[in-house]
Write a protein that holds these residues in place. Structure first.
Motif, PDB file in Angstrom:
ATOM      1  N   ARG A   1     -40.572 -59.239  79.485  1.00  0.00           N
ATOM      2  CA  ARG A   1     -40.345 -59.538  78.070  1.00  0.00           C
ATOM      3  C   ARG A   1     -38.849 -59.451  77.783  1.00  0.00           C
ATOM      4  O   ARG A   1     -38.131 -58.639  78.370  1.00  0.00           O
ATOM      5  N   SER A   2     -38.403 -60.276  76.842  1.00  0.00           N
ATOM      6  CA  SER A   2     -37.006 -60.188  76.409  1.00  0.00           C
ATOM      7  C   SER A   2     -36.727 -58.780  75.912  1.00  0.00           C
ATOM      8  O   SER A   2     -37.542 -58.173  75.219  1.00  0.00           O
ATOM      9  N   GLY A   3     -35.553 -58.251  76.273  1.00  0.00           N
ATOM     10  CA  GLY A   3     -35.188 -56.888  75.938  1.00  0.00           C
ATOM     11  C   GLY A   3     -35.376 -55.929  77.092  1.00  0.00           C
ATOM     12  O   GLY A   3     -34.891 -54.795  77.039  1.00  0.00           O
TER      13      GLY A   3
ATOM     14  N   VAL B   1     -18.892 -62.120  74.132  1.00  0.00           N
ATOM     15  CA  VAL B   1     -19.750 -62.587  75.223  1.00  0.00           C
ATOM     16  C   VAL B   1     -20.912 -63.408  74.645  1.00  0.00           C
ATOM     17  O   VAL B   1     -21.560 -62.991  73.681  1.00  0.00           O
ATOM     18  N   LEU B   2     -21.160 -64.582  75.224  1.00  0.00           N
ATOM     19  CA  LEU B   2     -22.280 -65.457  74.855  1.00  0.00           C
ATOM     20  C   LEU B   2     -22.232 -65.896  73.384  1.00  0.00           C
ATOM     21  O   LEU B   2     -23.259 -66.267  72.803  1.00  0.00           O
TER      22      LEU B   2
ATOM     23  N   ARG C   1     -29.475 -61.178  72.793  1.00  0.00           N
ATOM     24  CA  ARG C   1     -29.484 -62.638  72.929  1.00  0.00           C
ATOM     25  C   ARG C   1     -30.855 -63.131  73.393  1.00  0.00           C
ATOM     26  O   ARG C   1     -31.372 -64.145  72.910  1.00  0.00           O
ATOM     27  N   ALA C   2     -31.468 -62.398  74.346  1.00  0.00           N
ATOM     28  CA  ALA C   2     -32.804 -62.785  74.806  1.00  0.00           C
ATOM     29  C   ALA C   2     -33.840 -62.609  73.694  1.00  0.00           C
ATOM     30  O   ALA C   2     -34.696 -63.478  73.492  1.00  0.00           O
TER      31      ALA C   2
END
Length: 460
Positions: free
Chosen positions: A260-262, A373-374, A347-348
């Motif tokens: 999972r994102s995170g 960043v990003l 970001r994810a």
């Protein structure tokens, strides 16, 4: 960059699920209770009636409890998947550290009490007695060596010592705790007064065997099986900012990892000597069936190697770990706060978390635009998904603050000015540990509860 439009639905309050991981806490406490019960059963309070027997009996008690806590603190970070998902790595790490220090001081008390008992019998210091006790007696030499190793691990875990060590060096030294435990524990079963009955011996050996099996399976077996099955390799490396690169990886059937994102993995890139020492990095893009990505800031020789990774380099993984995911949400509104490279899990989350336009706010703090960043991906995702993004540029006004020098408001007032409904949001925070603590203080002062604040602290 590819993005995927997510159905925009309000988050529902998660149902509480009960798993065997929720039993781990009471089970751990139960082992300590059993250790004390065994001492009471074998020796009892009557053993405290004289100084000599009292010193020996208390030495036995501190020894068995110290051994139990040592085993628990090692198993706590054995990367048991269900336990990691239920409690989160940062909480487990804090409890691991607490148990480690308690077991260490109990072990010191165990040694001092036995020393006092033996010297009391001869009426003063006697080097021959100490040699006989800690070197000559069966298994005591191994226990002495193991204790010295454990003392070394504890010393290198003190904050002042950790600051002088690279993560990889500290982690390698920390692994000696396994060997130290293996050398220090068996002498109790051979020589301990509390280990004369068969059922007691069987209990302790079973406890040690289960702990060893969990460590081997969860730290070696599961990672090896997943790495072999999913065949992850480096696909390419891109420059993101000065000293920051993204490593793109490709594998097969990655959805079966249930990432999972995170969340984060322990990564091992097979790129040369020292590759077996893993490093934790959070994924910086929503995972799919074929792709994973991490974004790495150069902070030492190990991380500096990331920019030189070649396509096709084999990758070994441990994980996924971490609980800073969408599943923690209980509010429709979502506030994300990041500092520096801490933007990677945010970001994810920004990409595939379910929220409607206007329901998410991102506060992104960095020192200057070279550290953003990003930033391009963040702005594109924000435009596509209707996220309000505030870029907070500049150095922090002081070490205990989370905001730049541009405002004179208090930390809590500044947060309420930026996000008036902060008390009604789930708050996801990632960045340096001192900065995250200042965010937590400001958020709670602004009316949010600690249960609304979701973090994952990778500090070691």
């Amino acid at each position: 960059m590819t993005t995927q439009r997510i159905p925009r639905t309000a988050v529902a309050r998660p149902r509480v699920s009960f798993t065997w991981a929720d039993v781990f806490g009471p089970l751990a406490i139960g082992t300590v209770v059993v250790a004390v019960f065994i001492w009471l059963y074998q020796e009892g309070l009557a053993s405290l009636t004289t100084v000599d027997t009292g010193l020996g009996s208390l030495a036995s008690l501190t020894g068995v409890v110290a051994s139990d806590l040592m085993l628990l603190q090692v198993v706590m970070l054995a990367r048991i998947p269900q336990v990691e998902l239920a409690w989160g790595h940062d909480l487990l790490a804090r409890r691991h550290k607490l148990l480690a220090y308690w077991s260490f001081w109990l072990m010191m008390a165990h040694i001092l009490l036995f020393t006092a008992q033996r010297l009391g019998r001869v009426g003063g210091w006697d080097g021959a007695v100490m040699y006989e006790l800690y070197i000559h007696e069966s298994w005591l030499l191994a226990a002495t060596v193991g204790t010295i190793m454990l003392i070394g691990v504890v010393i290198t875990s003190i904050r002042a010592a950790r600051r002088k060590l690279r993560y990889e060096s500290w982690h390698l030294l920390h692994l000696y705790s396994y060997l130290g435990l293996a050398l220090a524990l068996p002498h109790q079963i051979v020589d301990g007064a509390d280990f004369h009955r068969t059922w007691v011996i069987v209990y302790w050996w079973t406890l040690y065997a289960v702990g060893l099996a969990l460590i081997i399976w969860c730290r070696i077996g599961i990672p090896w099986r997943r790495s072999t099955k999913h065949q992850i390799r480096v696909a390419g490396v891109t420059h993101e900012a000065p000293g920051v690169v993204s490593v793109h990886m490709r594998g097969r059937d990655l959805t079966k990892l249930r990432t999972r994102s995170g969340q984060f993995f322990i990564w091992r890139f097979k790129d040369g000597p020292g590759w077996t020492r893993g490093t934790p990095y959070t994924i910086s893009a929503a995972p799919d069936d074929r792709n994973l990505r991490v974004t790495i800031r150069e902070a030492g020789p190990k991380t500096a190697r990331a920019k030189h990774l070649k396509p096709g380099t084999k990758v070994y993984i441990e994980g996924p770990y971490g609980t800073m995911t969408e599943q923690r949400r209980t509010h429709p509104r979502m506030l994300m706060m990041a500092a520096g490279v801490g933007i990677t899990p945010i970001r994810a989350l920004l990409e595939d978390t379910r929220y409607a336009p206007g329901e998410a706010v991102l506060l992104y703090r960095y020192t200057d635009h070279h550290d953003a960043v990003l930033a391009g991906e963040i702005d594109e995702l924000a435009r596509m998904r209707g996220v309000e993004v505030r870029h907070l540029v500049g150095p922090r006004r002081h070490d205990g603050s989370w905001i730049p020098t541009a405002t004179r408001l208090s930390d809590a007032d500044a947060l309420k000015q930026l996000v008036p409904d902060v008390a009604d949001c789930d708050i996801f925070v990632c960045g340096p540990t001192p900065w995250m603590k200042s965010v937590e203080r400001a958020a709670t002062a602004a009316g949010a509860s600690r249960k609304q604040i979701h973090t994952e602290d990778f500090a070691w």
